[in-house]
Enzyme design. Structure first.
Site, PDB file in Angstrom:
ATOM      1  N   ASN A   1       0.846  -1.196   0.000  1.00 25.85           N
ATOM      2  CA  ASN A   1       0.000   0.000   0.000  1.00 25.85           C
ATOM      3  C   ASN A   1       0.882   1.246   0.000  1.00 25.85           C
ATOM      4  OD1 ASN A   1       0.599  -0.724   2.706  1.00 25.85           O
ATOM      5  ND2 ASN A   1      -1.181   0.358   3.505  1.00 25.85           N
TER       6      ASN A   1
ATOM      7  N   CYS B   1      -4.073   0.666  -2.612  1.00 28.24           N
ATOM      8  CA  CYS B   1      -3.989  -0.598  -1.877  1.00 28.24           C
ATOM      9  C   CYS B   1      -2.894  -1.502  -2.433  1.00 28.24           C
ATOM     10  CB  CYS B   1      -5.314  -1.337  -1.953  1.00 28.24           C
ATOM     11  SG  CYS B   1      -6.607  -0.646  -0.928  1.00 28.24           S
TER      12      CYS B   1
ATOM     13  N   GLU C   1      -3.082  -4.711  -3.046  1.00 27.11           N
ATOM     14  CA  GLU C   1      -3.580  -5.635  -4.077  1.00 27.11           C
ATOM     15  C   GLU C   1      -3.625  -4.938  -5.438  1.00 27.11           C
ATOM     16  OE1 GLU C   1      -4.844  -4.965  -1.140  1.00 27.11           O
ATOM     17  OE2 GLU C   1      -5.815  -6.697  -0.222  1.00 27.11           O
TER      18      GLU C   1
ATOM     19  N   CYS D   1     -10.273  -5.055   0.611  1.00 29.41           N
ATOM     20  CA  CYS D   1     -11.393  -4.105   0.648  1.00 29.41           C
ATOM     21  C   CYS D   1     -12.324  -4.374  -0.541  1.00 29.41           C
ATOM     22  CB  CYS D   1     -10.860  -2.668   0.610  1.00 29.41           C
ATOM     23  SG  CYS D   1     -10.298  -2.133  -1.013  1.00 29.41           S
TER      24      CYS D   1
ATOM     25  N   CYS E   1     -10.904  -3.665  -3.992  1.00 29.20           N
ATOM     26  CA  CYS E   1      -9.888  -4.630  -4.427  1.00 29.20           C
ATOM     27  C   CYS E   1     -10.503  -5.980  -4.773  1.00 29.20           C
ATOM     28  CB  CYS E   1      -8.786  -4.763  -3.380  1.00 29.20           C
ATOM     29  SG  CYS E   1      -7.631  -3.365  -3.465  1.00 29.20           S
TER      30      CYS E   1
HETATM   31  N1  THU Z   1      -5.337  -1.537   2.467  1.00 32.23           N
HETATM   32  C1  THU Z   1      -4.784  -2.331   1.502  1.00 32.23           C
HETATM   33  O1  THU Z   1      -3.681  -2.079   1.034  1.00 32.23           O
HETATM   34  N2  THU Z   1      -5.488  -3.413   1.091  1.00 32.23           N
HETATM   35  C2  THU Z   1      -6.711  -3.775   1.565  1.00 32.23           C
HETATM   36  O2  THU Z   1      -7.324  -4.676   1.053  1.00 32.23           O
HETATM   37  C3  THU Z   1      -7.285  -3.063   2.727  1.00 32.23           C
HETATM   38  C4  THU Z   1      -6.635  -1.781   3.058  1.00 32.23           C
HETATM   39  C5  THU Z   1      -4.585  -0.367   2.899  1.00 32.23           C
HETATM   40  C6  THU Z   1      -5.187   0.947   2.492  1.00 32.23           C
HETATM   41  C7  THU Z   1      -4.627   1.869   3.552  1.00 32.23           C
HETATM   42  O3  THU Z   1      -3.345   2.314   3.135  1.00 32.23           O
HETATM   43  C8  THU Z   1      -4.483   1.003   4.770  1.00 32.23           C
HETATM   44  O4  THU Z   1      -4.527  -0.343   4.305  1.00 32.23           O
HETATM   45  C9  THU Z   1      -5.578   1.201   5.809  1.00 32.23           C
HETATM   46  O5  THU Z   1      -6.831   1.152   5.246  1.00 32.23           O
END
Ligand code: THU
Length: 138
Positions: free
Chosen positions: A49, A60, A62, A95, A98
């Site tokens: 991320n 994110c 992913e 999320c 994603c």
């Molecule tokens: N985040 C991800 O990288 N992937 C996910 O599937 C969930 C959330 C990151 C986004 C943000 O930088 C941090 O986690 C908190 O939400």
């Protein structure tokens, strides 16, 4: 949700996600995530991320792993893993956005591997995490 033994390849993907998590840029949420994809050719692609002072501009892990896969010549997700958490790792399910991004490049029964709080893995199929996914028909 499944806790079967991992294949060697699945373990490789999960390890890569755990390792790349250390490279995350997450100074705002302090929630670091690493993601890794095994593509249809057996090549591994990773992403973490990347947050931004303008919060919505963050991306994110992913999402970034998918970009790396495409840029690296892969077209399909054979397996994908995500490892995330504040300090300690927790089973960080992708999320909603994603899930849709993963569905674009994966089959309904492709597995999403996660590392759980107890250090064990858990896995879900894409269909379990995004049932009745939106898709375009032409
Ligand atoms: N985040 C991800 O990288 N992937 C996910 O599937 C969930 C959330 C990151 C986004 C943000 O930088 C941090 O986690 C908190 O939400």
């Amino acid at each position: 949700m499944k806790r079967n033994r991992l294949t060697k390849q699945q373990q490789r993907v999960l390890d890569a996600a755990r390792d790349v998590r250390a490279k995350a840029h997450a100074p705002y949420s302090r929630y670091s995530v690493g993601a890794a994809i095994l593509d249809e050719n057996g090549a591994l692609h990773v992403g973490c991320n990347v947050e931004n002072a303008a919060y919505p501009a963050g991306s994110c892990a992913e999402q970034n792993a998918i970009g790396a896969m495409l840029a690296g010549g892969g077209r399909r997700i054979a397996a994908i893993a995500a490892v995330g958490g504040h300090d300690a790792v927790e089973a960080c399910t992708p999320c909603g956005g994603c899930r849709q991004r993963i569905r674009e490049f994966a089959d309904a029964d492709t597995r999403i591997l996660l590392l759980a709080e107890d250090g064990e893995h858990v896995s879900y199929t894409v269909e379990e995490l995004l049932p009745a996914a939106f898709h375009l028909t032409n």
